[in-house]
Scaffold this active site. Structure first.
Site, PDB file in Angstrom:
ATOM      1  N   PHE A  68       0.831  -1.206   0.000  1.00  0.00           N
ATOM      2  CA  PHE A  68       0.000   0.000   0.000  1.00  0.00           C
ATOM      3  C   PHE A  68       0.866   1.256   0.000  1.00  0.00           C
ATOM      4  CE2 PHE A  68      -2.967   2.940   2.341  1.00  0.00           C
ATOM      5  CZ  PHE A  68      -3.975   2.952   1.379  1.00  0.00           C
ATOM      6  N   SER A  95       2.964  -6.743   2.146  1.00  0.00           N
ATOM      7  CA  SER A  95       1.818  -6.060   2.741  1.00  0.00           C
ATOM      8  C   SER A  95       0.556  -6.326   1.920  1.00  0.00           C
ATOM      9  CB  SER A  95       2.135  -4.563   2.871  1.00  0.00           C
ATOM     10  OG  SER A  95       1.173  -3.910   3.656  1.00  0.00           O
ATOM     11  N   MET A  96      -0.080  -5.289   1.367  1.00  0.00           N
ATOM     12  CA  MET A  96      -1.249  -5.545   0.521  1.00  0.00           C
ATOM     13  C   MET A  96      -0.872  -6.318  -0.732  1.00  0.00           C
ATOM     14  SD  MET A  96      -3.860  -2.358   0.646  1.00  0.00           S
ATOM     15  CE  MET A  96      -4.660  -1.841   2.184  1.00  0.00           C
ATOM     16  N   TRP A 125      -1.118  -8.347   4.239  1.00  0.00           N
ATOM     17  CA  TRP A 125      -2.313  -7.688   4.799  1.00  0.00           C
ATOM     18  C   TRP A 125      -3.491  -8.008   3.901  1.00  0.00           C
ATOM     19  CZ3 TRP A 125      -6.386  -4.634   3.759  1.00  0.00           C
ATOM     20  CH2 TRP A 125      -6.993  -3.919   4.806  1.00  0.00           C
ATOM     21  N   ASP A 173       5.405  -6.605  13.917  1.00  0.00           N
ATOM     22  CA  ASP A 173       4.540  -5.943  12.942  1.00  0.00           C
ATOM     23  C   ASP A 173       3.317  -5.346  13.644  1.00  0.00           C
ATOM     24  OD1 ASP A 173       2.934  -5.193  10.776  1.00  0.00           O
ATOM     25  OD2 ASP A 173       3.488  -6.952   9.594  1.00  0.00           O
ATOM     26  N   HIS A 211       6.893  -4.601  10.059  1.00  0.00           N
ATOM     27  CA  HIS A 211       6.105  -4.697   8.832  1.00  0.00           C
ATOM     28  C   HIS A 211       6.933  -4.325   7.611  1.00  0.00           C
ATOM     29  CE1 HIS A 211       2.446  -4.854   6.468  1.00  0.00           C
ATOM     30  NE2 HIS A 211       2.719  -3.656   5.967  1.00  0.00           N
TER      31      HIS A 211
END
Length: 307
Positions: free
Chosen positions: A108, A176-177, A201, A222, A254
């Protein structure tokens, strides 16, 4: 996962012909680096034609660069559809035939520069790797999953290096995303042979439908995608019949996947080699399960692997 049948009788037939002709097997078939006899080398090559590079060692899988020289080429977002362009890293040699391929998505608000270190590092070990930009930096995991697949299709069908890629040996990664997107991509395309979400995520915590061998990487520190609400549920929801693993990084955050990290590279490489290339030489780094250490908080998984 099904694999192409491997011819097993050829080395024996060749050995017999060499004997009749008065030649030795050593003269006729050069020895491979990882065997002690020529006939064994031929058998290994026949059983797995996808092995690339010399026998791996602890040092070689932790190295910043592997045995292959690497080139790269930029892909403009104006020349593609379905994703935001990117960079392709690939072994310069054509002597070893085609290579498996991996596409990697950033997280993201991030661009491909955040995960660029993985490109040459993995490519130098014998993969074609594409790090991508997304259509917008705010794209959600489901969109990033579609973009990973669009990038794979471009890589195998229209890219300048398509002739270097084996379209039957593909995997996805993401941070992440982008990691959540790698799960989405594997869900949509079960034929993928490996997925590696890095501190992933996703609002969807349950993935029982996945059929792609998956290495879930989380970080103990994280606070954006805490392992208790992201990586651990992702892993636990995967089918128990699936080759799966959970690596929790020790003293990590993270954003740890955004800078070169030996532990991430070591186990991602081993996972991709084991399942994209079906290279069982890398099984030794995954089974028995790695133990907690200065860089590993926890490692779970099934051993031995079944695929």
């Amino acid at each position: 996962m099904p694999h192409k049948p491997r011819p097993r009788l050829l080395p024996t037939v060749l050995a017999a012909l060499f004997t009749v002709a008065g030649l030795t097997a050593t003269q006729a078939v050069p020895a491979a680096a990882h065997t002690t006899t020529p006939t064994a080398a031929a058998t290994v090559a026949a059983e797995n034609p996808y092995e690339r590079g010399p026998d791996p060692t602890e040092d070689s899988i932790e190295a910043v660069r592997g045995p292959y020289a690497v080139s790269d080429t930029s892909v403009s977002r104006l020349s593609v559809s379905g994703f935001g362009g990117g960079t392709i890293y690939y072994p310069t040699t054509t002597r070893d035939g085609t290579f498996g391929a991996v596409v990697i998505s950033p997280g993201f608000t991030a661009t491909q520069s955040s995960i660029a270190w993985l490109g040459p590092r993995l490519a130098s070990q014998g993969f074609v790797v594409m790090t991508i930009d997304t259509l917008t930096t705010l794209d959600q995991p489901d969109s990033r999953g579609r973009q990973l697949l669009a990038a794979l299709d471009y890589l195998t069908d229209r890219s300048r290096v398509r002739d270097r890629v084996d379209s039957s040996r593909l995997g996805v990664m993401g941070h992440s995303m982008g990691g959540g997107g790698s799960l989405e991509a594997a869900k949509s395309r079960p034929s993928l042979q490996a997925a590696v979400p890095l501190t992933g995520w996703n609002l969807d915590k349950s993935w029982p439908e996945l059929r792609t061998p998956t290495l879930v990487v989380g970080a103990d520190g994280d606070t954006i995608a805490p392992v208790a609400t992201h990586s651990e549920p992702f892993y636990e929801s995967l089918p128990r019949s699936l080759d799966r693993a959970y690596l929790e990084l020790n003293n990590a955050s993270h954003l740890t996947p955004n800078t070169p990290d030996t532990t991430i590279a070591k186990y991602s490489l081993s996972w991709l080699k084991r399942f994209i290339d079906n290279d069982t030489r890398y099984e030794q780094f995954l089974c028995p399960l790695p133990r907690p250490s200065l860089t590993i908080e926890e490692y779970r998984g099934n051993c031995p692997h079944t695929s």
